[in-house]
Design a protein around this motif. Structure first.
Motif, PDB file in Angstrom:
ATOM      1  N   MET A 226       0.853  -1.181   0.000  1.00 50.39           N
ATOM      2  CA  MET A 226       0.000   0.000   0.000  1.00 50.39           C
ATOM      3  C   MET A 226       0.895   1.240   0.000  1.00 50.39           C
ATOM      4  O   MET A 226       1.700   1.435   0.908  1.00 50.39           O
ATOM      5  CB  MET A 226      -0.917   0.039   1.221  1.00 50.39           C
ATOM      6  CG  MET A 226      -1.961   1.155   1.171  1.00 50.39           C
ATOM      7  SD  MET A 226      -3.237   0.861  -0.069  1.00 50.39           S
ATOM      8  CE  MET A 226      -2.927   2.184  -1.221  1.00 50.39           C
ATOM      9  N   ALA A 227       0.763   2.041  -1.065  1.00 54.71           N
ATOM     10  CA  ALA A 227       1.505   3.297  -1.172  1.00 54.71           C
ATOM     11  C   ALA A 227       0.513   4.438  -1.327  1.00 54.71           C
ATOM     12  O   ALA A 227      -0.575   4.265  -1.894  1.00 54.71           O
ATOM     13  CB  ALA A 227       2.458   3.264  -2.376  1.00 54.71           C
ATOM     14  N   VAL A 228       0.887   5.612  -0.832  1.00 50.24           N
ATOM     15  CA  VAL A 228       0.063   6.804  -1.008  1.00 50.24           C
ATOM     16  C   VAL A 228       0.932   7.910  -1.601  1.00 50.24           C
ATOM     17  O   VAL A 228       2.138   7.976  -1.370  1.00 50.24           O
ATOM     18  CB  VAL A 228      -0.565   7.282   0.320  1.00 50.24           C
ATOM     19  CG1 VAL A 228      -1.602   6.298   0.802  1.00 50.24           C
ATOM     20  CG2 VAL A 228       0.491   7.528   1.390  1.00 50.24           C
ATOM     21  N   ALA A 229       0.274   8.769  -2.393  1.00 49.29           N
ATOM     22  CA  ALA A 229       0.964   9.896  -3.023  1.00 49.29           C
ATOM     23  C   ALA A 229       0.024  11.083  -3.081  1.00 49.29           C
ATOM     24  O   ALA A 229      -1.192  10.954  -2.862  1.00 49.29           O
ATOM     25  CB  ALA A 229       1.436   9.517  -4.431  1.00 49.29           C
ATOM     26  N   GLY A 230       0.569  12.241  -3.370  1.00 42.99           N
ATOM     27  CA  GLY A 230      -0.225  13.456  -3.529  1.00 42.99           C
ATOM     28  C   GLY A 230       0.112  14.118  -4.852  1.00 42.99           C
ATOM     29  O   GLY A 230       0.109  13.501  -5.899  1.00 42.99           O
ATOM     30  N   HIS A 231       0.380  15.436  -4.804  1.00 40.24           N
ATOM     31  CA  HIS A 231       0.909  16.226  -5.912  1.00 40.24           C
ATOM     32  C   HIS A 231      -0.105  16.658  -6.967  1.00 40.24           C
ATOM     33  O   HIS A 231      -0.068  17.782  -7.442  1.00 40.24           O
ATOM     34  CB  HIS A 231       2.065  15.485  -6.591  1.00 40.24           C
ATOM     35  CG  HIS A 231       2.671  16.226  -7.742  1.00 40.24           C
ATOM     36  ND1 HIS A 231       3.345  17.426  -7.593  1.00 40.24           N
ATOM     37  CD2 HIS A 231       2.687  15.967  -9.080  1.00 40.24           C
ATOM     38  CE1 HIS A 231       3.751  17.860  -8.779  1.00 40.24           C
ATOM     39  NE2 HIS A 231       3.359  17.008  -9.692  1.00 40.24           N
TER      40      HIS A 231
END
Length: 312
Positions: free
Chosen positions: A236-241
């Motif tokens: 499980m990975a999370v990102a924004g941007h």
């Protein structure tokens, strides 16, 4: 006789004049409707959606090796505060922090872009951001952050890192740490990867200290880092941007936010599509809170993400 004829020469409009008048009225009505609709949409996008609407999203994460004491635990995520953008969204940041403290999660992840512009008073802005986040650590919630491309662009990474660490927020620059806790079984690692947009992503270094079978959550600023992760490294990975497009036109396959590159449009929001990234990896891109270019959000409200952990 000629004078009388001239005085009574008031001809009725012919068919052509009637058609022209009808089209002028229709065009005037159409333009007025467009203007009113534009005003309503603009008002919604500036004053309502970003200021009043909070998307509280909950997702399930299946984490290999997760200890029984972590089953059902919650980790909350919000990103892209963009403090310093003209008419920034600090009231929504306060609301998100208050909601997070009330939920009392096991940890909070902050995937970068805390600042927006480099101006005089930058130090005061750094202190402002730290103050907005201070209730999280005051509530004894472990908080982890990575820097974003805007934080590098304004030249504030070192000062922002120092201020965060003074406030109890752990900044991860291509490194990993275990979440403190008393739950039995293997601990949960948080892996933080720098922003690839400014050449600061080093996934190999970030995973170097993580035991091979240790449960982990991965945090990055740029979603485009995700395909560079080894198979099974990021259950499980999370990102924004991306701000989820910031202005997302319904029913269109392309996002209207000018800052998105062709590559970023692949995963502008939500879960990464199947085949994007290595086998065994999953990523969710959160919408963030602040703005870039203009203080407007349409069909992309600020988002507070909750990750509910389960064993795989």
């Amino acid at each position: 006789m000629n004078s009388s004829a001239a005085g009574n020469d008031h001809r009725s409009p012919g068919p052509r004049e009637h058609r022209r008048g009808r089209w002028r009225r229709r065009l005037t009505g159409l333009l007025a409707g467009v203007a009113v609709s534009g005003l309503l949409v603009g008002t919604y996008g500036v004053a309502i959606e970003p200021r009043l609407i909070l998307d509280e999203e909950t997702i399930q994460a299946r984490i290999p090796g997760l200890g029984p004491g972590w089953e059902g635990a919650e980790v909350m995520v919000f990103s892209d505060l963009q403090v310093g953008m003209w008419w920034d969204n600090t009231a929504m940041i306060e609301r998100v922090v208050e909601t997070t403290v009330a939920a009392d999660p096991e940890a909070v992840l902050l995937p970068g872009d805390f600042l927006y512009q480099s101006e005089t008073g930058l130090q005061e802005r750094i202190q402002h951001v730290s103050g907005l986040l201070e209730p999280l650590t005051a509530a004894d919630i472990p908080v982890y952050a990575v820097m974003g491309n805007h934080d590098y662009a304004v030249g504030a990474v070192q000062e922002l890192t120092g201020a965060f660490e003074d406030a109890g927020i752990e900044v991860l620059a291509n490194e990993a740490v275990p979440v403190p806790g008393t739950a039995p079984g293997p601990g949960l690692f948080i892996v933080g990867i720098g922003p690839s947009a400014v050449g600061e992503a080093d996934p190999q270094a970030a995973f170097a200290e993580v035991p091979q079978d240790a449960p982990r959550l991965v945090m990055m600023h740029n979603p485009t880092t995700f395909p560079d992760l080894d198979a099974g490294a990021a259950p499980m990975a999370v990102a924004g941007h991306t701000h989820c497009g910031q202005i997302a036109v319904p029913l269109l396959s392309r996002w209207s936010y000018l800052g998105l590159t062709e590559e970023e449009e692949i995963v502008a929001d939500g879960f990464a599509p199947q085949g994007y990234g290595a086998e065994g990896n999953e990523m969710f891109v959160t919408c963030g809170i602040g703005f870039s270019l203009a203080p407007v959000r349409i069909n992309a409200p600020p988002q507070l993400l909750t990750i509910e952990l389960h064993s795989a």
